[in-house]
Design an enzyme around this catalytic site. Sequence first.
Site, short mmCIF file in Angstrom:
data_model
loop_
_atom_site.label_atom_id
_atom_site.label_comp_id
_atom_site.label_asym_id
_atom_site.label_seq_id
_atom_site.Cartn_x
_atom_site.Cartn_y
_atom_site.Cartn_z
N ARG A 181 0.84 -1.22 0.00
CA ARG A 181 0.00 0.00 0.00
C ARG A 181 0.87 1.26 0.00
O ARG A 181 0.48 2.29 -0.56
CB ARG A 181 -0.98 0.00 1.18
CG ARG A 181 -0.31 -0.14 2.52
CD ARG A 181 -1.34 -0.17 3.65
NE ARG A 181 -0.73 -0.66 4.87
CZ ARG A 181 -1.11 -0.28 6.09
NH1 ARG A 181 -2.07 0.60 6.24
NH2 ARG A 181 -0.54 -0.79 7.15
N SER A 241 -4.78 4.72 5.85
CA SER A 241 -4.63 3.29 5.58
C SER A 241 -4.17 3.04 4.15
O SER A 241 -3.45 2.09 3.87
CB SER A 241 -5.95 2.55 5.79
OG SER A 241 -6.37 2.67 7.13
N GLU A 293 -18.93 4.74 -0.19
CA GLU A 293 -18.17 4.21 -1.33
C GLU A 293 -18.94 4.27 -2.64
O GLU A 293 -18.37 4.49 -3.71
CB GLU A 293 -17.73 2.77 -1.05
CG GLU A 293 -16.73 2.63 0.10
CD GLU A 293 -17.39 2.62 1.48
OE1 GLU A 293 -18.64 2.60 1.56
OE2 GLU A 293 -16.65 2.62 2.49
N PHE A 327 -14.48 -3.02 0.17
CA PHE A 327 -15.39 -1.90 -0.13
C PHE A 327 -15.19 -1.37 -1.54
O PHE A 327 -15.99 -0.58 -2.03
CB PHE A 327 -15.21 -0.78 0.90
CG PHE A 327 -15.14 -1.28 2.32
CD1 PHE A 327 -15.99 -2.28 2.77
CD2 PHE A 327 -14.21 -0.77 3.21
CE1 PHE A 327 -15.93 -2.76 4.06
CE2 PHE A 327 -14.14 -1.23 4.52
CZ PHE A 327 -14.99 -2.23 4.95
N HIS A 353 -5.56 -3.72 1.57
CA HIS A 353 -6.01 -4.66 2.59
C HIS A 353 -6.74 -5.86 1.99
O HIS A 353 -7.73 -6.35 2.52
CB HIS A 353 -6.90 -3.96 3.62
CG HIS A 353 -6.15 -2.96 4.47
ND1 HIS A 353 -5.41 -1.93 3.93
CD2 HIS A 353 -6.04 -2.82 5.81
CE1 HIS A 353 -4.88 -1.21 4.90
NE2 HIS A 353 -5.24 -1.74 6.05
N ASP A 409 -8.15 -8.05 11.62
CA ASP A 409 -9.52 -7.56 11.44
C ASP A 409 -10.50 -8.68 11.11
O ASP A 409 -11.71 -8.53 11.30
CB ASP A 409 -9.58 -6.48 10.36
CG ASP A 409 -9.16 -5.12 10.87
OD1 ASP A 409 -9.02 -4.97 12.10
OD2 ASP A 409 -8.94 -4.21 10.05
N ARG A 421 -1.90 -4.94 3.07
CA ARG A 421 -1.59 -4.19 4.29
C ARG A 421 -0.20 -4.48 4.88
O ARG A 421 0.49 -3.55 5.29
CB ARG A 421 -2.66 -4.50 5.34
CG ARG A 421 -2.38 -3.91 6.70
CD ARG A 421 -3.55 -4.15 7.65
NE ARG A 421 -3.27 -3.59 8.96
CZ ARG A 421 -2.72 -4.29 9.96
NH1 ARG A 421 -2.40 -5.55 9.80
NH2 ARG A 421 -2.50 -3.71 11.13
#
Lengths: 316, 282
Positions: free
Chosen positions: A13, A40, A61, A86, A112, A120, A170
């Site tokens: 990322r 993020s 989104e 998303f 991610h 998560d 991530r």
Amino acid sequence: MNSYLNQGNKDTRSGFGSGLLHLGKTNPNVVALCSDLTGSLKMNAFADEFSERFFQTGIAEANMIGMAAGLTIGGFIPFTGTFANFSTGRVYDQIRQSIAYSGKNVKICASHAGLTLGEDGATHQILEDIGLMKMLPGMTVISPCDYNQTKAATIAIADYVGPVYLRFGRPKVPNFTSPEKTFQIGEADILTEGSDVTIIANGHLVWEALEAYNYLIANGISAEVINFSTIKPLDIKTLLKSVSKTGKVVTAEEHQRNGGLGDSISQALSLNNPCPIEMVAVNDSFGESGEPAQLLKKYGLDAENIIKAVNKVMKR
Amino acid sequence: MNKSIELIPSQLRRDILRMVHAVQSGHPGGSMGCVEFFVALYFKLLRHVPEPFNMNGKNEDLFFLSNGHISPVLYSVLARSGYFPIEELNTFRKINSRLQGHPTTHDGLPGVRVASGSLGQGMSVAIGAAESKKLSGDKNIVFTLHGDGELQEGQIWEAALYAGAKKIDNLISTIDANGQQIDGSTDDVMPMGNIGAKFSSFGWEVIHLNQGNKLSEVINGIQKAIGRTGNGKPICVIMKTEMGAGVDFMSGTHKWHGIAPNDEQLADALKQLPETLGDYPI
């Protein structure tokens, strides 16, 4: 031993963030949108330096995807940023109608992705995104392997006209490709030459494939490791050339078996040159919380599982 | 008002009915109700260049049809205002046509800048286009049209929140408040409450246009909205119309939302609508 050295662990990322900042400086038409995940996605530097070209949409989104389609009207090149979950499943119809069917030049950038999101858990660990995106007519789908390649891919997709899905992750993982190498959409990279088996991987599993290579070569098996960072369009020419030497294939990816890279490779081989294939992928299950390495091991995606798949395919 | 513009609505209604009748499919009700809006926009208020059509629309006003199922009225007004040949209306919903059931850019039809049909997406696209205009210093305006039933889609409210909060004041979104949707009246299906108050509370300026099937009133209402742009708020025009307006047996009911008239009904309807500009040939 393969000749690829880890230049130090880095997150893919951050490669995206660095590539986006480069585009901000070099291409005045590049704009970026983010749904409350600027940190993020490592989009802060672009957002700070080019605030007039950065659109914070809040946690919305669907509106972000629609806005990106609209921003192309006038000639801008929008890059949207949010988590892979998303970026795809949540907004599939918006992407399908407003971007893909409408032929809009939007770059959907997704972080991610996969199990290595880690703690998560399964709500966020999307393992279906590549399948969703590659089914859309005209959508280019890219999953680069490390920081350097993610940066290069981010820069490259700005020059390509058409919708693109760019997937990255991530955790900090080995950064091993050359920082000088430019990214060519649709070209697979042969990382090690080999004659016994072709190992096809993308994303975080390319490094696992290179680790498998080291073990295999020490045990008398010559593996040709190919980084298939572009899933669509698929580099069938490189695939068939390698398989004409090895006649055996293992695919490895951080995605469901259904709809992923292995599925594309299998289809191409079935149509052109059927041969034994084993797939290292998640097999019809959701993930769970845990450390990235623990998850790769538990779900059968690490170097050890690639070696097992090679041993299996060699007997077929 | 210029007398010739008053001749156009009747012809648009004839086009709509003949198009949906020919293929026995399509959405005449909402199309008929919005005829005056489209005539006001395309023949009076929109600063636009039909030919040659430019996708980027720089230094033009832009229009996005979010409730894409009323494609018949859009196609009719685009053809009648010079975007493509009037004869092409005869290809509506047929194989190999640029006039798809719902509007699309896919086949290169001039005048369409994004596909619509799956509801609730057009306002977001329009906001993106409005931001694009702001970023490039283009002072033109972006217009949208939505059904009142369409406001039940959640994405509309994501978009409405953004436009109000970020002061997208070069956007005019008109709501076709005909009080009908496929399954019945909006009051029966999903009561919408006070639409104006909803948009106001999202930071929009709201203009009520109570006679959406009276051309002079529509022109005045939209002109008023245009006059309010550039003041820090997006504009919402709540336009009361009658679904199926212009034909007695089609007016004011949801029955003709997605039903085509048969031969007899078409003849009956066309008798009520003078042929003012010449029918397109079949």
